[in-house]
Design a protein around this motif. Structure first.
Motif, PDB file in Angstrom:
ATOM      1  N   ILE A 209     -46.525  41.742   7.193  1.00 54.78           N
ATOM      2  CA  ILE A 209     -45.241  41.151   6.848  1.00 54.78           C
ATOM      3  C   ILE A 209     -44.542  40.789   8.148  1.00 54.78           C
ATOM      4  CG2 ILE A 209     -42.966  41.549   5.808  1.00 54.78           C
ATOM      5  CD1 ILE A 209     -44.321  43.662   3.997  1.00 54.78           C
ATOM      6  N   ASP A 210     -44.124  39.552   8.258  1.00 53.28           N
ATOM      7  CA  ASP A 210     -43.295  39.129   9.385  1.00 53.28           C
ATOM      8  C   ASP A 210     -41.881  39.570   9.021  1.00 53.28           C
ATOM      9  OD1 ASP A 210     -41.513  37.759  11.063  1.00 53.28           O
ATOM     10  OD2 ASP A 210     -42.838  36.029  11.236  1.00 53.28           O
ATOM     11  N   CYS A 211     -41.364  40.573   9.704  1.00 52.99           N
ATOM     12  CA  CYS A 211     -40.076  41.165   9.345  1.00 52.99           C
ATOM     13  C   CYS A 211     -38.894  40.274   9.697  1.00 52.99           C
ATOM     14  CB  CYS A 211     -39.932  42.533   9.994  1.00 52.99           C
ATOM     15  SG  CYS A 211     -41.174  43.708   9.407  1.00 52.99           S
ATOM     16  N   VAL A 212     -39.120  39.237  10.470  1.00 54.12           N
ATOM     17  CA  VAL A 212     -38.054  38.278  10.765  1.00 54.12           C
ATOM     18  C   VAL A 212     -37.906  37.300   9.598  1.00 54.12           C
ATOM     19  CG1 VAL A 212     -37.312  36.409  12.292  1.00 54.12           C
ATOM     20  CG2 VAL A 212     -38.310  38.485  13.261  1.00 54.12           C
ATOM     21  N   SER A 213     -39.025  36.732   9.156  1.00 55.12           N
ATOM     22  CA  SER A 213     -38.979  35.741   8.072  1.00 55.12           C
ATOM     23  C   SER A 213     -39.166  36.361   6.693  1.00 55.12           C
ATOM     24  CB  SER A 213     -40.063  34.679   8.285  1.00 55.12           C
ATOM     25  OG  SER A 213     -41.349  35.243   8.074  1.00 55.12           O
ATOM     26  N   GLY A 214     -39.770  37.551   6.643  1.00 52.44           N
ATOM     27  CA  GLY A 214     -40.049  38.190   5.363  1.00 52.44           C
ATOM     28  C   GLY A 214     -41.293  37.657   4.682  1.00 52.44           C
ATOM     29  N   SER A 215     -42.098  36.883   5.406  1.00 47.20           N
ATOM     30  CA  SER A 215     -43.298  36.305   4.794  1.00 47.20           C
ATOM     31  C   SER A 215     -44.535  37.140   5.135  1.00 47.20           C
ATOM     32  CB  SER A 215     -43.487  34.862   5.270  1.00 47.20           C
ATOM     33  OG  SER A 215     -43.624  34.817   6.671  1.00 47.20           O
ATOM     34  N   ILE A 216     -45.556  36.983   4.315  1.00 43.42           N
ATOM     35  CA  ILE A 216     -46.845  37.642   4.543  1.00 43.42           C
ATOM     36  C   ILE A 216     -47.750  36.621   5.210  1.00 43.42           C
ATOM     37  CG2 ILE A 216     -48.835  38.730   3.460  1.00 43.42           C
ATOM     38  CD1 ILE A 216     -46.971  39.454   1.110  1.00 43.42           C
ATOM     39  N   LEU A 217     -48.362  37.020   6.330  1.00 37.34           N
ATOM     40  CA  LEU A 217     -49.232  36.088   7.044  1.00 37.34           C
ATOM     41  C   LEU A 217     -50.342  36.846   7.763  1.00 37.34           C
ATOM     42  CD1 LEU A 217     -48.118  36.528  10.188  1.00 37.34           C
ATOM     43  CD2 LEU A 217     -46.361  35.008   9.365  1.00 37.34           C
ATOM     44  N   PRO A 218     -51.400  36.147   8.167  1.00 36.28           N
ATOM     45  CA  PRO A 218     -52.472  36.818   8.914  1.00 36.28           C
ATOM     46  C   PRO A 218     -51.925  37.387  10.222  1.00 36.28           C
ATOM     47  CG  PRO A 218     -53.196  34.649   8.162  1.00 36.28           C
ATOM     48  CD  PRO A 218     -51.719  34.730   7.912  1.00 36.28           C
ATOM     49  N   LEU A 219     -52.415  38.555  10.615  1.00 29.78           N
ATOM     50  CA  LEU A 219     -51.980  39.171  11.868  1.00 29.78           C
ATOM     51  C   LEU A 219     -52.346  38.250  13.025  1.00 29.78           C
ATOM     52  CD1 LEU A 219     -50.886  41.692  13.414  1.00 29.78           C
ATOM     53  CD2 LEU A 219     -53.261  42.482  13.507  1.00 29.78           C
TER      54      LEU A 219
ATOM     55  N   PHE B 220     -47.769  32.186   1.948  1.00 28.08           N
ATOM     56  CA  PHE B 220     -47.030  32.764   3.077  1.00 28.08           C
ATOM     57  C   PHE B 220     -45.526  32.553   2.907  1.00 28.08           C
ATOM     58  CE2 PHE B 220     -51.159  31.265   4.891  1.00 28.08           C
ATOM     59  CZ  PHE B 220     -51.779  32.490   4.810  1.00 28.08           C
ATOM     60  N   GLU B 221     -45.077  32.663   1.662  1.00 28.55           N
ATOM     61  CA  GLU B 221     -43.658  32.512   1.387  1.00 28.55           C
ATOM     62  C   GLU B 221     -42.934  33.840   1.578  1.00 28.55           C
ATOM     63  OE1 GLU B 221     -43.038  30.709  -2.405  1.00 28.55           O
ATOM     64  OE2 GLU B 221     -44.071  28.879  -1.830  1.00 28.55           O
ATOM     65  N   VAL B 222     -41.637  33.782   1.579  1.00 29.30           N
ATOM     66  CA  VAL B 222     -40.810  34.958   1.807  1.00 29.30           C
ATOM     67  C   VAL B 222     -40.881  35.912   0.617  1.00 29.30           C
ATOM     68  CG1 VAL B 222     -38.440  35.730   2.185  1.00 29.30           C
ATOM     69  CG2 VAL B 222     -39.264  33.644   3.291  1.00 29.30           C
ATOM     70  N   LEU B 223     -41.067  37.195   0.928  1.00 32.96           N
ATOM     71  CA  LEU B 223     -41.026  38.215  -0.113  1.00 32.96           C
ATOM     72  C   LEU B 223     -39.594  38.360  -0.605  1.00 32.96           C
ATOM     73  CD1 LEU B 223     -43.194  41.042   1.486  1.00 32.96           C
ATOM     74  CD2 LEU B 223     -43.773  39.675  -0.503  1.00 32.96           C
ATOM     75  N   LYS B 224     -39.437  38.562  -1.894  1.00 26.49           N
ATOM     76  CA  LYS B 224     -38.097  38.733  -2.465  1.00 26.49           C
ATOM     77  C   LYS B 224     -38.067  40.028  -3.262  1.00 26.49           C
ATOM     78  CE  LYS B 224     -37.335  33.827  -2.687  1.00 26.49           C
ATOM     79  NZ  LYS B 224     -37.433  32.642  -3.485  1.00 26.49           N
ATOM     80  N   ASN B 225     -36.924  40.677  -3.258  1.00 30.57           N
ATOM     81  CA  ASN B 225     -36.704  41.877  -4.069  1.00 30.57           C
ATOM     82  C   ASN B 225     -37.732  42.975  -3.808  1.00 30.57           C
ATOM     83  OD1 ASN B 225     -34.526  40.555  -5.353  1.00 30.57           O
ATOM     84  ND2 ASN B 225     -35.960  39.549  -6.735  1.00 30.57           N
TER      85      ASN B 225
END
Length: 163
Positions: free
Chosen positions: A8-18, A47-52
């Motif tokens: 998880i990219d904690c800045v954008s909140g998206s899931i992406l490859p390391l 790779f969209e932002v996680l919500k909730n």
């Protein structure tokens, strides 16, 4: 593990490859009820932002940033639970994933991922349990609870299969 695992990219909140040569933190916690599969699947695939996200995940993301890191790995969100081949590969790498993490955050309080990380993370902070006490005359009496290893052994977190 770069390119093999997702974070998880904690800045954008998206899931992406390391990304290559990137340090990350890992989270060890107890899962709660399943997230909305549609929103998680969509976030994972695009790779969209996680919500909730549950409180523990949100707190861990905040702590990751406070420690000056950007990426967080947690199994439920970083392993594609709908792809059995990828899931099997990722599960076989669990020891390496935790070993390679710069820090592993342990959510040992509460019974699931809705509890949060006491004393840290998002606002309002989850308070820590206060020590019970009683006054007998001018003497304060504070019970001595179990030692830390006993407390950990008795936690819900200790029932997990790994970490």
């Amino acid at each position: 593990l770069s390119g093999i695992i997702h974070v998880i990219d904690c800045v954008s909140g998206s899931i992406l490859p390391l990304p290559v040569d990137t340090e990350y933190l890992a989270l060890s916690y107890v899962w709660g009820p399943p997230p909305e599969t549609g929103s998680l699947k969509q976030a994972f695939r695009k790779f969209e932002v996680l919500k909730n996200v549950p409180r523990t995940i949100a707190d861990a993301m905040a702590v990751t940033l406070l420690l000056d890191y950007q990426y967080l790995w947690c199994d439920r969100y970083c392993i594609d639970q709908d792809d059995p081949v990828t899931k099997a590969l990722q599960l076989s790498l669990m020891d390496r994933i935790y070993e390679a993490a710069k820090v592993t955050l342990v959510a040992g309080s509460g019974v699931d991922d809705s509890y949060g990380l006491p004393g840290s993370g998002t606002l309002p902070l989850v308070s820590r349990d206060t020590q019970s006490q009683a006054w007998i005359g001018s003497h304060r009496v504070i019970p001595v609870g179990p030692d830390i290893p006993t407390t950990v052994r008795q936690s819900k977190w200790a029932t997990r299969a790994w970490t």
